[in-house]
Enzyme design. Structure first.
Site, PDB file in Angstrom:
ATOM      1  N   SER A 292      -1.611   2.948   7.503  1.00  0.00           N
ATOM      2  CA  SER A 292      -2.337   2.060   6.588  1.00  0.00           C
ATOM      3  C   SER A 292      -3.074   2.774   5.466  1.00  0.00           C
ATOM      4  O   SER A 292      -3.496   2.116   4.505  1.00  0.00           O
ATOM      5  CB  SER A 292      -3.318   1.189   7.386  1.00  0.00           C
ATOM      6  OG  SER A 292      -2.607   0.314   8.242  1.00  0.00           O
ATOM      7  N   THR A 293      -3.266   4.078   5.550  1.00  0.00           N
ATOM      8  CA  THR A 293      -3.882   4.781   4.416  1.00  0.00           C
ATOM      9  C   THR A 293      -3.028   4.619   3.164  1.00  0.00           C
ATOM     10  O   THR A 293      -3.530   4.651   2.041  1.00  0.00           O
ATOM     11  CB  THR A 293      -4.061   6.279   4.721  1.00  0.00           C
ATOM     12  OG1 THR A 293      -2.808   6.834   5.135  1.00  0.00           O
ATOM     13  CG2 THR A 293      -5.105   6.500   5.805  1.00  0.00           C
TER      14      THR A 293
END
Length: 644
Positions: A292-293
């Site tokens: 998700s970064t």
């Protein structure tokens, strides 16, 4: 007549011999007169024995001049076998002092050579051993100056600095990258000997002074490196991950401020470690799905294309999206319901990012991902950088397009992610990361070559970057980044929880947990990324494991960077289980009956009805249930305080 012919022949032969002899004498005279120095030099080269005197390799320094690697003058042993009168006895004495094999020493000192080093046992010996050997005064055994590479901070910055070999040549890291610049020219002590190895007193010894290598100054800030090293050590101790890494970068220049790779090693004794540890600088070598970064990249790209208003436009997260026959689920059962697109980012909604990828389309998505630098090396001046793995555009279908949007199906390196995130928060400019600040003269400290920031391209607009700074701050205040929230500092970031893949198959229960953050969000001075590979913890989320580590780092780094605290920031959204934080009000000069604040405990000290002092002072932040000491006095005391 015959006698006359014989006589004539003899005369001719005599004249020829005389001419040859005259020519030889002329040649000898010519060489002696005109080439005397050259001949003597060649003769001395045959007679002289060279005793190498090592030069001092250049030092490696941090940006403030702190020494990270330097040479220490040391001593090594060299022998002239022809001068050793008692090889057996000499070998025995040398072996005893050097704690070496006597037979091996004997073999070394009896070789049919002019001079011979004893190595490795006789290289870079301690001062105590040198004193012992000097006191023995062994025939044919000489102590010569050498240099020992020393890393004063041991494992600190180990994979970045690298190490040198027994002859002080760079073998890894920056020692290898800048070997030619750091290396020093060796000097020599030349002593004339005859063929039997005896000194020729007719000629003097000659000395060639050794040189010094240039110093390499880094962009690394030792103070920031210390903080990040400390917190990564704590992470390793608490969660026991397979490995962990961290990078801190100045987003406005591309300067690397700190770089950590765990497990690490001590470059002073690198031979005691596995090569997989010292040959892999994880922040630039390791390649994995970012999770998700990566959503920060997708979200900023969509904002730049003006595909939605993140405050007004909404998306209904029902818990999943169907893509090419595949069901892509939300991490929250049943989904998050109706959300603004800002909340899609805050909640890290995978179905929401599938919708964003559809709006972008393959062409735009592929263009932005490659413009942010994924799929190619960043160009950082360190050996061993990987490129990561990115789909070829023609190989991307509907599913691949959707999964890339939320950080799956592609492989990136930490340095790529940090460089891209820096562009997101710095106004939209992608910089080439670099770790070398300057090359300096070791004696005068004069700068010989200074490295400057290199702007590659404008990836997103400044307007988009401004929006992203707010959005990322909101993620830390209201989303998965809450564990990194600090009162008074505007921190923005994105967490990641990526399942590990091996041979194309996701491993059960193994995740890479990470978080990337920047601060302060009004004018970002630092981007910090931390990742832990397969930590041992029951709660496998980047925010819960890495978020507090980011917070601990920022709490020390931001004051060091002289970042002032602010009054206005996005307030933290508290949920069940969070400890509420309360700012203490100002009670001085108020009546005792008016002193109350919800969530805090008041303890009154002294007599009187007026508050004359309080601890802690107004503006301090306490956990809910914290105590405030209220000091009471009389009215006239309060008036006196006002006048003062």
């Amino acid at each position: 007549m015959i006698r006359g012919k014989v006589k004539k022949r003899i005369q001719i032969i005599f004249l020829c011999c005389a001419c040859i002899f005259a020519l030889i004498l002329s040649k000898l005279g010519y060489e002696q007169i005109f080439h005397h120095d050259e001949i003597m030099e060649k003769a001395l080269n045959l007679w002289e024995r060279d005793f190498t005197i090592a030069g001092l390799r250049g030092s490696i320094l941090d940006k403030n001049g702190t020494v990270l690697a330097h040479d220490i003058p040391s001593t090594s042993i060299m022998v002239v076998p022809a001068q050793i009168k008692d090889p057996q006895g000499t070998a025995k004495q040398l072996a005893a002092i050097l704690e070496a094999d006597e037979a091996k020493i004997y073999e070394t000192i009896t070789k049919k050579v002019s001079t011979q080093k004893i190595q490795p046992e006789g290289r870079l010996i301690s001062d105590e051993k040198a004193i012992q050997l000097e006191s023995l005064d062994l025939d044919g055994v000489y102590l010569v100056q050498d240099s020992l590479r020393h890393y004063p901070n041991n494992s600190y910055l180990a994979q970045v600095l690298g190490f040198t070999g027994i002859d002080n040549q760079g073998l890894a890291g920056l020692e290898l990258q800048y070997d030619e610049i750091l290396s020093a020219k060796s000097g020599a002590l030349n002593i004339p000997f005859d063929a039997k190895g005896h000194n020729v007193e007719l000629y003097n010894e000659t000395y060639e002074a050794p040189g010094r290598g240039m110093d390499v100054k880094l962009t690394i800030d030792a103070n920031i490196q210390n903080i990040v090293e400390r917190e990564l050590n704590n992470l390793m101790e608490r969660y026991h991950p397979q490995n962990a890494l961290a990078i801190a970068m100045d987003p406005n220049t591309g300067e690397i401020l700190a770089m950590v790779s765990k497990p690490d090693f001590d470059p002073n004794h690198y031979e005691e470690y596995d090569s997989d540890i010292y040959n892999r600088n994880l922040p630039i070598w390791k390649s994995y799905e970012p999770g998700s970064t990566f959503k920060s990249v997708t979200f900023s790209s969509a904002l730049d294309l003006k595909l939605f208003d993140m405050f007004q436009d909404t998306y209904m997260d029902r818990g999943y999206e169907m893509v090419g026959g595949a069901r892509i689920k939300s991490w929250k059962a049943g989904g998050h319901g109706l959300q603004t697109f800002l909340q899609v980012l805050e909640n890290s909604s995978n179905p929401g990012f599938v919708e964003i990828s559809r709006r972008m389309g393959l062409d735009h998505m592929y263009d932005y991902v490659t413009r942010f630098g994924f799929g190619s090396k960043t160009g950082i001046d360190l050996p061993g950088e990987s490129t990561g793995i990115m789909f070829k555009k023609e190989a991307m279908g509907e599913v691949e397009q959707a999964t890339v949007a939320f950080g799956q199906g592609l492989s990136v390196t930490p340095i790529q992610l940090v460089t891209a995130f820096s562009a997101i928060v710095n106004g939209g400019t992608l910089y080439e990361p670099y770790i070398t600040k300057a090359i300096e003269n070791p004696l005068t400290h004069e700068t010989i070559l200074e490295f400057q920031p290199t702007a590659k391209r404008q990836v997103i607009s400044k307007e988009t970057s401004d929006q992203m700074r707010y959005a990322l701050e909101s993620v830390v205040a209201n989303g998965g980044g809450k564990p990194a929230y600090i009162e008074g500092y505007k921190i923005g970031g994105k967490t990641g929880t990526a399942q590990k893949a091996q041979n194309g198959v996701y491993l059960s229960g193994e995740y890479i947990l990470s978080m990337i953050a920047a601060a302060p969000m009004d004018d970002p001075q630092i981007v910090l990324y931390i990742a832990a590979d397969a930590p041992h913890n029951d709660i496998l989320y980047g925010g819960t494991v890495v978020g507090p580590i980011i917070k601990n780092c920022m709490q020390d780094i931001l004051p060091y960077l002289e970042v002032e605290k602010v009054e206005e920031q996005i307030p933290k959204k508290y949920i069940w289980g969070d400890v509420n934080r309360i700012k203490v009000a100002d009670f001085i000069n108020q009546e005792k009956t008016a002193v109350k604040q919800e969530g805090l405990i008041m303890e009154f000290i002294g007599e009187g009805d007026i508050v004359v002092d309080q601890l802690p002072r107004s503006g301090a932040v306490l956990n809910e249930g914290g105590k405030v000491w209220i000091y009471l006095g009389e009215d006239h005391v309060s008036e006196a305080l006002k006048q003062n």
